[in-house]
Design a protein around this motif. Structure first.
Motif, mmCIF file in Angstrom:
data_model
loop_
_atom_site.group_PDB
_atom_site.id
_atom_site.type_symbol
_atom_site.label_atom_id
_atom_site.label_comp_id
_atom_site.label_asym_id
_atom_site.label_seq_id
_atom_site.Cartn_x
_atom_site.Cartn_y
_atom_site.Cartn_z
ATOM 1 N N ASN A 281 0.794 -1.228 0.000
ATOM 2 C CA ASN A 281 0.000 0.000 0.000
ATOM 3 C C ASN A 281 0.829 1.282 0.000
ATOM 4 O O ASN A 281 0.283 2.385 0.005
ATOM 5 N N ILE A 282 2.174 1.175 -0.017
ATOM 6 C CA ILE A 282 3.007 2.377 -0.051
ATOM 7 C C ILE A 282 4.274 2.065 -0.835
ATOM 8 O O ILE A 282 4.798 0.953 -0.783
ATOM 9 N N MET A 283 4.747 3.042 -1.614
ATOM 10 C CA MET A 283 5.964 2.846 -2.401
ATOM 11 C C MET A 283 7.099 3.672 -1.816
ATOM 12 O O MET A 283 6.891 4.758 -1.269
ATOM 13 N N TYR A 292 3.737 10.895 1.413
ATOM 14 C CA TYR A 292 2.326 11.102 1.107
ATOM 15 C C TYR A 292 1.490 9.989 1.736
ATOM 16 O O TYR A 292 1.796 8.797 1.565
ATOM 17 N N LEU A 293 0.435 10.388 2.447
ATOM 18 C CA LEU A 293 -0.443 9.451 3.142
ATOM 19 C C LEU A 293 -1.903 9.708 2.762
ATOM 20 O O LEU A 293 -2.251 10.824 2.355
ATOM 21 N N ASN A 372 -6.793 9.169 -6.037
ATOM 22 C CA ASN A 372 -6.334 7.793 -5.913
ATOM 23 C C ASN A 372 -4.823 7.663 -6.056
ATOM 24 O O ASN A 372 -4.315 6.578 -6.367
ATOM 25 N N ASP A 373 -4.097 8.755 -5.853
ATOM 26 C CA ASP A 373 -2.638 8.689 -5.946
ATOM 27 C C ASP A 373 -2.090 7.720 -4.908
ATOM 28 O O ASP A 373 -2.653 7.561 -3.819
#
Length: 406
Positions: A281-283, A292-293, A372-373
């Motif tokens: 869920n995070i890159m 960014y959250l 949706n980023d």
């Protein structure tokens, strides 16, 4: 994918804020390949480590490499969110202004264009063909920056651990002739370190003892004269005490390095990422300064931070918008944040959490996703950690490190 520039749009004041970045050493084991961004060897295998100095400027980490014959020094942005390696090339009528002279392929004896018939041309998501049958590329980024040019091969020179130059022939790269976007004048291109077929790590892996690399980014307050190094291949593993490891999550967009964030703790208060945790869920992106959250998680983290800082947040500066910022002449004394990745807890101190857009102002180095980023673990949070990406074992490892000391 170089999201960093979007933060400048999001918060104008932060453009100058990112001016203070740097890279520091790499404490990886040196059997192998510690990049000095001087490429591999003309033969098939690099037996010793190779090192590349990396510095910071305006929110980006810039890696030094040499390209062509004779070798020309290039400073290009380090980006784990994209896979194309490219530099601005002469002629460049539609290019952004850069401080150093551009690379001139006509002056290099080892430059070769890629034909449209070559399988290498098919690596590009968007490509065309010139009247001379040369492979054209068009490569875009999330902040709407774009590079256009010719796909080519060239010799890149790196420096080995023993101080010797190591030339690596036939490295695939983009020779940019029309490049636009939010680039600063020190950036001469971008070094894509993502997991795609054209990235530097993908091209170096077979020659350097493995598809792996490690980095150690100095914090933003570090003097610009201090540089760090990147390590590639054998010897870049992050080992020893205090190392924590989280699995990489494969996705259809295999260029990105995605991991799973379970939640964030502000001191002792745990805030879950979501009620339904999605894998990957995070890159992790070295080309984006802030983290960014999702808006809900960002709001909860910002509230907890606000409750733990004794200063009053700035409310009279329109350029800051709704960013959480404070005025202080000293380093901000704030809480620690712990990012709970699957299998790995990574704790950040105020020097990694707050960034100074200008003298006397410190802002929370987090931002809200729009739409949706994807969520992004940015390079502010990556500083003062030795971080290793092992694409063969499919893991990312973190080791707390004073990156200015090596």
């Amino acid at each position: 994918m170089v999201f960093s520039k979007s933060f400048y749009t999001y918060l104008t004041i932060i453009s100058l804020l990112f001016n203070l970045f740097h890279f520091s050493y790499i404490e990886a084991q040196n059997d192998g390949f510690t990049v000095n961004l001087i490429r591999k060897r003309p033969n098939n295998i690099i037996t010793n480590g190779v090192q590349a100095p990396t510095k910071a400027y305006l929110g980006q980490y810039l890696m030094e490499l040499y390209i062509g014959t004779p070798p020309i020094k290039i400073l290009a942005e380090v980006d784990t969110g994209s896979d194309l390696v490219w530099v601005q090339c002469v002629p460049c009528p539609g290019c952004y202004e850069q401080m150093n002279p551009m690379f001139d392929p006509l002056k290099s004896s080892t430059y070769n264009n890629i034909s449209c018939d070559s399988p290498l041309c098919q690596h590009l998501y968007s490509h065309g063909c010139s009247p001379e049958n040369i492979c054209n590329y068009n490569y875009g980024y999330a902040d709407n920056s774009v590079t256009n040019g010719l796909l080519a091969q060239e010799t890149i020179t790196l420096t080995s651990n023993t101080g010797k130059s190591v030339g690596v022939p036939k490295i695939l790269f983009g020779c940019g002739h029309n490049d636009t976007g939010n680039f600063n004048d020190h950036e001469m291109g971008i070094i894509g370190l993502g997991n795609g077929p054209m990235s530097l790590i993908s091209q170096l892996g077979p020659l350097s003892g493995g598809k792996k690399f490690s980095q150690c980014l100095v914090p933003f307050h570090t003097d610009i004269s201090i540089s760090s190094k990147m390590s590639f291949g054998k010897g870049s593993e992050v080992l020893g005490v205090d190392v924590v490891t989280t699995p990489l999550v494969s996705t259809e967009q295999d260029i990105q390095y995605r991991v799973t964030l379970l939640g964030i703790s502000v001191e002792e208060t745990f805030l879950p990422f979501d009620t339904n945790i999605a894998k990957g869920n995070i890159m992790i992106d070295s080309g984006t300064p802030p983290t960014y959250l999702p808006q809900a998680l960002y709001d909860r983290v910002a509230t907890e931070v606000r409750n733990r800082v004794s200063l009053k947040p700035i409310s009279d500066d329109p350029s800051i918008g709704d960013q959480l910022c404070y005025r202080t002449q000293n380093n901000l004394n704030g809480p620690t944040l712990t990012f709970h990745f699957e299998g790995a807890n990574v704790t950040l101190t105020p020097v990694q959490i707050f960034i100074p857009p200008k003298d006397g102002v410190f802002c929370l180095a987090l931002a809200k996703n729009s739409g949706n980023d994807p969520s992004i673990y940015g390079n502010f949070a990556q500083s003062n950690y030795l971080i290793g990406f092992d694409l063969e074992k499919q893991v990312v490892s973190f080791k707390p490190t004073d990156c200015t000391k090596h």
